[in-house]
Each structure stands twice: as structure tokens, then as C-alpha cells.
Motif scaffolding. Sequence first.
Motif, PDB file in Angstrom:
ATOM      1  N   GLY A  66       0.809  -1.202   0.000  1.00  0.00           N
ATOM      2  CA  GLY A  66       0.000   0.000   0.000  1.00  0.00           C
ATOM      3  C   GLY A  66       0.848   1.260   0.000  1.00  0.00           C
ATOM      4  N   PHE A  67       2.109   1.137  -0.429  1.00  0.00           N
ATOM      5  CA  PHE A  67       3.028   2.259  -0.348  1.00  0.00           C
ATOM      6  C   PHE A  67       3.650   2.603  -1.700  1.00  0.00           C
ATOM      7  CE2 PHE A  67       2.898   0.269   3.805  1.00  0.00           C
ATOM      8  CZ  PHE A  67       2.643   1.358   4.627  1.00  0.00           C
ATOM      9  N   CYS A  68       4.111   3.848  -1.826  1.00  0.00           N
ATOM     10  CA  CYS A  68       4.831   4.276  -3.018  1.00  0.00           C
ATOM     11  C   CYS A  68       6.263   3.737  -2.943  1.00  0.00           C
ATOM     12  CB  CYS A  68       4.844   5.800  -3.127  1.00  0.00           C
ATOM     13  SG  CYS A  68       5.812   6.612  -1.825  1.00  0.00           S
ATOM     14  N   ILE A  69       7.021   3.872  -3.997  1.00  0.00           N
ATOM     15  CA  ILE A  69       8.398   3.363  -4.022  1.00  0.00           C
ATOM     16  C   ILE A  69       9.260   4.004  -2.937  1.00  0.00           C
ATOM     17  CG2 ILE A  69      10.515   3.307  -5.405  1.00  0.00           C
ATOM     18  CD1 ILE A  69       8.676   2.814  -7.839  1.00  0.00           C
ATOM     19  N   ALA A  70       9.098   5.306  -2.705  1.00  0.00           N
ATOM     20  CA  ALA A  70       9.888   6.014  -1.700  1.00  0.00           C
ATOM     21  C   ALA A  70       9.641   5.495  -0.284  1.00  0.00           C
ATOM     22  CB  ALA A  70       9.589   7.512  -1.753  1.00  0.00           C
ATOM     23  N   HIS A  71       8.452   4.934  -0.030  1.00  0.00           N
ATOM     24  CA  HIS A  71       8.112   4.450   1.302  1.00  0.00           C
ATOM     25  C   HIS A  71       8.072   2.924   1.383  1.00  0.00           C
ATOM     26  CE1 HIS A  71       6.419   8.656   1.615  1.00  0.00           C
ATOM     27  NE2 HIS A  71       7.387   8.596   2.511  1.00  0.00           N
ATOM     28  N   GLY A  72       8.783   2.254   0.470  1.00  0.00           N
ATOM     29  CA  GLY A  72       8.925   0.800   0.553  1.00  0.00           C
ATOM     30  C   GLY A  72       8.002  -0.010  -0.326  1.00  0.00           C
ATOM     31  N   GLY A  73       7.244   0.639  -1.174  1.00  0.00           N
ATOM     32  CA  GLY A  73       6.338  -0.087  -2.059  1.00  0.00           C
ATOM     33  C   GLY A  73       7.051  -0.629  -3.279  1.00  0.00           C
ATOM     34  N   GLY A  74       6.335  -1.362  -4.088  1.00  0.00           N
ATOM     35  CA  GLY A  74       6.901  -1.945  -5.292  1.00  0.00           C
ATOM     36  C   GLY A  74       7.453  -3.330  -5.029  1.00  0.00           C
ATOM     37  N   LYS A  75       7.633  -4.078  -6.079  1.00  0.00           N
ATOM     38  CA  LYS A  75       8.143  -5.439  -5.974  1.00  0.00           C
ATOM     39  C   LYS A  75       9.660  -5.403  -5.833  1.00  0.00           C
ATOM     40  CE  LYS A  75       7.566  -9.883  -8.264  1.00  0.00           C
ATOM     41  NZ  LYS A  75       7.062 -10.547  -9.473  1.00  0.00           N
ATOM     42  N   ARG A  76      10.189  -6.090  -4.846  1.00  0.00           N
ATOM     43  CA  ARG A  76      11.626  -6.085  -4.556  1.00  0.00           C
ATOM     44  C   ARG A  76      12.298  -7.359  -5.068  1.00  0.00           C
ATOM     45  NH1 ARG A  76      12.912  -0.859  -2.783  1.00  0.00           N
ATOM     46  NH2 ARG A  76      10.888  -0.071  -2.162  1.00  0.00           N
ATOM     47  N   CYS A  77      13.606  -7.263  -5.255  1.00  0.00           N
ATOM     48  CA  CYS A  77      14.439  -8.373  -5.721  1.00  0.00           C
ATOM     49  C   CYS A  77      14.310  -9.570  -4.771  1.00  0.00           C
ATOM     50  CB  CYS A  77      15.896  -7.911  -5.802  1.00  0.00           C
ATOM     51  SG  CYS A  77      17.037  -9.165  -6.436  1.00  0.00           S
ATOM     52  N   ARG A  78      14.350 -10.793  -5.329  1.00  0.00           N
ATOM     53  CA  ARG A  78      14.215 -12.016  -4.538  1.00  0.00           C
ATOM     54  C   ARG A  78      15.456 -12.366  -3.714  1.00  0.00           C
ATOM     55  NH1 ARG A  78       9.447 -14.941  -4.113  1.00  0.00           N
ATOM     56  NH2 ARG A  78      10.759 -16.744  -4.042  1.00  0.00           N
ATOM     57  N   ILE A  79      16.578 -11.743  -4.015  1.00  0.00           N
ATOM     58  CA  ILE A  79      17.792 -11.978  -3.225  1.00  0.00           C
ATOM     59  C   ILE A  79      17.580 -11.307  -1.867  1.00  0.00           C
ATOM     60  CG2 ILE A  79      20.282 -11.588  -3.073  1.00  0.00           C
ATOM     61  CD1 ILE A  79      19.473 -13.500  -5.354  1.00  0.00           C
ATOM     62  N   ILE A  80      17.658 -12.070  -0.798  1.00  0.00           N
ATOM     63  CA  ILE A  80      17.310 -11.588   0.549  1.00  0.00           C
ATOM     64  C   ILE A  80      18.073 -10.325   0.957  1.00  0.00           C
ATOM     65  CG2 ILE A  80      17.325 -12.190   2.998  1.00  0.00           C
ATOM     66  CD1 ILE A  80      16.702 -15.084   2.105  1.00  0.00           C
ATOM     67  N   SER A  81      19.341 -10.246   0.663  1.00  0.00           N
ATOM     68  CA  SER A  81      20.138  -9.091   1.083  1.00  0.00           C
ATOM     69  C   SER A  81      19.992  -7.879   0.156  1.00  0.00           C
ATOM     70  CB  SER A  81      21.606  -9.488   1.163  1.00  0.00           C
ATOM     71  OG  SER A  81      22.060  -9.916  -0.111  1.00  0.00           O
ATOM     72  N   CYS A  82      19.213  -7.989  -0.906  1.00  0.00           N
ATOM     73  CA  CYS A  82      19.057  -6.900  -1.886  1.00  0.00           C
ATOM     74  C   CYS A  82      17.719  -6.185  -1.708  1.00  0.00           C
ATOM     75  CB  CYS A  82      19.165  -7.468  -3.301  1.00  0.00           C
ATOM     76  SG  CYS A  82      19.042  -6.206  -4.588  1.00  0.00           S
ATOM     77  N   GLN A  83      17.739  -4.872  -1.696  1.00  0.00           N
ATOM     78  CA  GLN A  83      16.524  -4.078  -1.528  1.00  0.00           C
ATOM     79  C   GLN A  83      16.127  -3.320  -2.790  1.00  0.00           C
ATOM     80  OE1 GLN A  83      14.442  -3.980   1.247  1.00  0.00           O
ATOM     81  NE2 GLN A  83      15.698  -5.757   1.706  1.00  0.00           N
ATOM     82  N   LYS A  84      16.774  -3.652  -3.918  1.00  0.00           N
ATOM     83  CA  LYS A  84      16.484  -2.964  -5.177  1.00  0.00           C
ATOM     84  C   LYS A  84      15.144  -3.406  -5.746  1.00  0.00           C
ATOM     85  CE  LYS A  84      21.318  -2.473  -6.492  1.00  0.00           C
ATOM     86  NZ  LYS A  84      22.339  -2.885  -7.464  1.00  0.00           N
ATOM     87  N   LEU A  85      14.558  -2.532  -6.591  1.00  0.00           N
ATOM     88  CA  LEU A  85      13.296  -2.856  -7.241  1.00  0.00           C
ATOM     89  C   LEU A  85      13.523  -3.820  -8.396  1.00  0.00           C
ATOM     90  CD1 LEU A  85      11.706   0.679  -7.401  1.00  0.00           C
ATOM     91  CD2 LEU A  85      10.947  -1.217  -5.998  1.00  0.00           C
ATOM     92  N   VAL A  86      12.531  -4.659  -8.638  1.00  0.00           N
ATOM     93  CA  VAL A  86      12.571  -5.617  -9.734  1.00  0.00           C
ATOM     94  C   VAL A  86      12.353  -4.885 -11.046  1.00  0.00           C
ATOM     95  CG1 VAL A  86      11.266  -7.522 -10.747  1.00  0.00           C
ATOM     96  CG2 VAL A  86      11.754  -7.516  -8.316  1.00  0.00           C
ATOM     97  N   SER A  87      13.177  -5.197 -12.049  1.00  0.00           N
ATOM     98  CA  SER A  87      12.986  -4.579 -13.364  1.00  0.00           C
ATOM     99  C   SER A  87      11.989  -5.392 -14.176  1.00  0.00           C
ATOM    100  CB  SER A  87      14.317  -4.439 -14.103  1.00  0.00           C
ATOM    101  OG  SER A  87      14.958  -5.691 -14.190  1.00  0.00           O
ATOM    102  N   SER A  88      12.096  -6.705 -14.134  1.00  0.00           N
ATOM    103  CA  SER A  88      11.109  -7.610 -14.719  1.00  0.00           C
ATOM    104  C   SER A  88      11.346  -8.988 -14.117  1.00  0.00           C
ATOM    105  CB  SER A  88      11.241  -7.654 -16.238  1.00  0.00           C
ATOM    106  OG  SER A  88      12.468  -8.221 -16.610  1.00  0.00           O
ATOM    107  N   GLY A  89      10.316  -9.770 -13.976  1.00  0.00           N
ATOM    108  CA  GLY A  89      10.452 -11.088 -13.363  1.00  0.00           C
ATOM    109  C   GLY A  89      10.573 -10.997 -11.852  1.00  0.00           C
ATOM    110  N   GLN A  90      11.617 -11.633 -11.283  1.00  0.00           N
ATOM    111  CA  GLN A  90      11.756 -11.699  -9.832  1.00  0.00           C
ATOM    112  C   GLN A  90      13.036 -11.082  -9.305  1.00  0.00           C
ATOM    113  OE1 GLN A  90      11.266 -15.761  -8.620  1.00  0.00           O
ATOM    114  NE2 GLN A  90       9.174 -15.861  -9.357  1.00  0.00           N
ATOM    115  N   PHE A  91      13.900 -10.588 -10.217  1.00  0.00           N
ATOM    116  CA  PHE A  91      15.185 -10.064  -9.777  1.00  0.00           C
ATOM    117  C   PHE A  91      15.439  -8.651 -10.309  1.00  0.00           C
ATOM    118  CE2 PHE A  91      15.462 -14.667  -9.951  1.00  0.00           C
ATOM    119  CZ  PHE A  91      15.893 -14.967  -8.676  1.00  0.00           C
ATOM    120  N   CYS A  92      16.303  -7.908  -9.600  1.00  0.00           N
ATOM    121  CA  CYS A  92      16.708  -6.574 -10.041  1.00  0.00           C
ATOM    122  C   CYS A  92      17.687  -6.718 -11.208  1.00  0.00           C
ATOM    123  CB  CYS A  92      17.367  -5.818  -8.896  1.00  0.00           C
ATOM    124  SG  CYS A  92      18.955  -6.512  -8.384  1.00  0.00           S
ATOM    125  N   LYS A  93      18.105  -5.627 -11.794  1.00  0.00           N
ATOM    126  CA  LYS A  93      19.034  -5.670 -12.915  1.00  0.00           C
ATOM    127  C   LYS A  93      20.380  -6.285 -12.525  1.00  0.00           C
ATOM    128  CE  LYS A  93      17.090  -1.828 -15.496  1.00  0.00           C
ATOM    129  NZ  LYS A  93      17.291  -0.471 -16.022  1.00  0.00           N
TER     130      LYS A  93
END
Length: 96
Positions: A66-93
Motif C-alpha cells: 500500500g506504499f509508493c516506491i519512496a516508502h517501501g512499495g513496489g516489488k523487490r528483488c528475490r535476493i534476501i540481502s538486496c533491496q532494489k526494485l525488480v525490473s522484470s520477473g523476480q530479480f533486479c538488474k
Amino acid sequence: RRCSRPECNKYSQGPTTLCVAHGGGKLCAKEGCPKVSKGGGYCIQHGGGKRCEREECSKSAKGPTGFCIAHGGGKRCRIISCQKLVSSGQFCKSHG
């Protein structure tokens, strides 16, 4: 349903037989705005759709949160230690 225009492979929107590009769907209620309504009668830019739940934030909520990207919303990378947003699929770039 597919758009009724020949050569168009997009899906029709709303009660019409046309896709958004060919005039289908409900348009934003803001005068002169050609974008499609995303809830509440307005497009995302003019306040339609789901909004961030953080107090005093008027940005659009992203992904399953229920949040915008700045406040933690969006789909995050599946790698546990990574907090980047997913570009497509389940992982970040970096990981995908």
C-alpha cells in the motif's frame, strides 16, 4: 476481448470494443487529459488509483503493498540481502 480495429492486438477496455489507444475505456475526468481513468474517475497523474498509505504522501502505491516506491512499495528483488526494485520477473538488474 481484442480491440475491434484491424491490425490491433491490444485488449479492449471498459464497455467498448476498442483498446485505450483507439479510444476505449473511461477517460480521466480532468478537462483536456487524454489518459485512462484508474479509479475515482481520474488517471494516476491527477489523483486516481491507489495512493500511498504513508501519512501526508500523495504518490501512487506500487505493487502489492500500500506504499509508493519512496516508502517501501513496489516489488523487490528475490535476493534476501538486496533491496532494489525488480525490473522484470523476480530479480533486479544486478541479479537478473
